[in-house]
Design an enzyme around this catalytic site. Structure first.
Site, PDB file in Angstrom:
ATOM      1  CG  ASP A 115      -7.106 -34.373   2.204  1.00  0.00           C
ATOM      2  OD1 ASP A 115      -7.628 -34.680   3.298  1.00  0.00           O
ATOM      3  OD2 ASP A 115      -7.468 -33.384   1.533  1.00  0.00           O
ATOM      4  CD  GLU A 134      -4.025 -31.385   2.923  1.00  0.00           C
ATOM      5  OE1 GLU A 134      -4.319 -30.888   1.826  1.00  0.00           O
ATOM      6  OE2 GLU A 134      -4.091 -32.612   3.156  1.00  0.00           O
ATOM      7  CE1 TYR A 177      -4.189  -1.314  -0.374  1.00  0.00           C
ATOM      8  CE2 TYR A 177      -3.483  -2.868   1.314  1.00  0.00           C
ATOM      9  CZ  TYR A 177      -4.372  -2.487   0.329  1.00  0.00           C
ATOM     10  OH  TYR A 177      -5.460  -3.274   0.023  1.00  0.00           O
TER      11      TYR A 177
END
Length: 390
Positions: free
Chosen positions: A271, A218, A132
């Site tokens: 997973d 995860e 910014y």
């Protein structure tokens, strides 16, 4: 603690003894804790600027040389550290006289100026603050993030020493209390709510924990499910942390900080798919892009707790909860199997080859197809009790 509860940690305690013994015999695991002085950082920046001024004085077009952070050719593997950048890495030239790179040249100089002022005044800014500062020049937050890492790599200085911080996206909960650099006391022991991972891991001190293990989760959805099921109470004392998918640097720094301080086993719950495996590998061995800071970010002792491809067969997860591998999954899996660290992990290799053979993947949530509370009440307690990690 009852005998039943005590039995839960027998295998974990054995693993901890092995890990601590390995740390003592592997000097490569010991990190150099000395921080670079602010004078040295200013001097390194001044040398870069001096090179630009010298080129201009000779009527030459200045060129900045950035180490190439995307090439596997620049990275070597050390089992005690993970992926680390080679000293003679190839570089990318950012020319001030080329239309394709002149804007990036200006962006880098602008960020050098911001960093120099921050270090000189001993103040800090977030990468968002820098963006910014001049949105028109930078164009996107991603540009700032990448250049800050480029400068960190170029100067061989950790990002925190550049006085640039990033907002954390990770969450942590469990048997853990510590003090932030400003003296704020953080207590992560509220079972139903998690604490945001600190944006200033280097400033954390007075860590107090009786945890027997740390579990990296995860995905945020799984992490929230564990909180809802009071996992940290049921398997107390422990710590759970999530980077909400691909981990940010602060989540990785926090896992490393916990390992350096507590020297307790760290497990990964991901997973059973190539994407989850890659995320686990980032915590354990690091990434190519951040290999220049491997000493601060990797935890080679991380163990794969689940979801293992072999678990899908062993537990007879219903077929309708399994997902066929996509072409992209197959390519990712082939890529992972070629990674230099896989030769030191034959058990991981077997699991990944099994996935290749069966051509299926599964999310952790697939265990709910067996029973709604299977993950928290049966799967994880049994895995931890009987040493079901690889």
């Amino acid at each position: 603690m009852g005998s039943c509860e005590a039995g839960l940690f027998t295998e974990i305690d054995k693993l901890r003894a092995e890990l601590v013994n390995n740390v003592e015999v592997m000097p490569g695991c010991q990190r150099d804790e000395e921080e670079i002085t602010y004078r040295e950082i200013l001097s390194r920046i001044e040398n870069v600027i001096l090179g630009i001024v010298t080129s201009l004085s000779k009527d030459e077009n200045p060129v900045l040389a950035l180490p190439n952070r995307s090439s596997w050719a620049n990275v070597s593997f050390d089992s005690a550290i993970g992926l680390q950048m080679n000293s003679g890495s190839s570089v990318t030239s950012i020319r001030s006289d080329s239309p394709s790179s002149v804007r990036k040249f200006a962006q880098i100089l602008k960020i050098f100026l911001v960093i120099y002022k921050l270090v000189q005044s001993n103040s800090y800014a977030t990468k968002r603050d820098i963006y910014y500062n001049n949105t028109q020049l930078f164009g996107s937050q991603k540009t700032v993030d990448s250049i800050v890492d480029d400068i960190s790599c170029m100067l061989k200085v950790p990002r925190r020493s550049l006085h640039v911080m990033a907002t954390s996206k990770g969450l942590i909960s469990g048997d853990l209390c510590y003090l932030e650099e400003d003296g704020t006391r953080v207590d992560c022991r509220s079972g139903s709510a998690a604490v945001a991972v600190s944006s200033n891991i280097g400033g954390i001190r007075n860590i107090v924990s009786s945890a027997k293990f740390v579990m990296i989760v995860e995905k945020d959805a799984t992490f929230q499910r564990l909180l809802d099921d009071d996992f940290c109470e049921k398997l107390s004392p422990c710590i759970i942390i999530t980077g909400k998918g691909v981990p940010d640097v602060n989540s990785r720094l926090m896992v490393r900080k916990l390992w350096d301080t507590l020297h307790i086993p760290i497990f990964a719950l991901v997973d059973a798919d190539p994407h989850g495996i890659e995320i686990m590998c980032i915590y354990k061995y690091g990434s190519v892009a951040m290999s220049f800071e491997a000493h601060n970010l990797t935890v080679p002792s991380v163990m794969w707790l689940g979801l293992l491809p072999s678990d899908l067969q062993r537990l007879r997860v219903p077929e309708d909860a399994l997902i066929p591998l996509t072409k992209r999954d197959e390519n990712k899996l082939s890529s992972l199997l070629k990674r230099p660290y896989l030769t030191s992990q034959p058990d991981w290799q077997k699991e990944m080859e099994l996935m290749q053979q069966t051509q299926v993947k599964a999310e952790i949530q697939s265990l709910a197809a067996i029973a709604p509370d299977f993950l928290t009440n049966i799967y994880l307690p049994n895995k931890l009790r009987y040493g079901g990690w690889v």
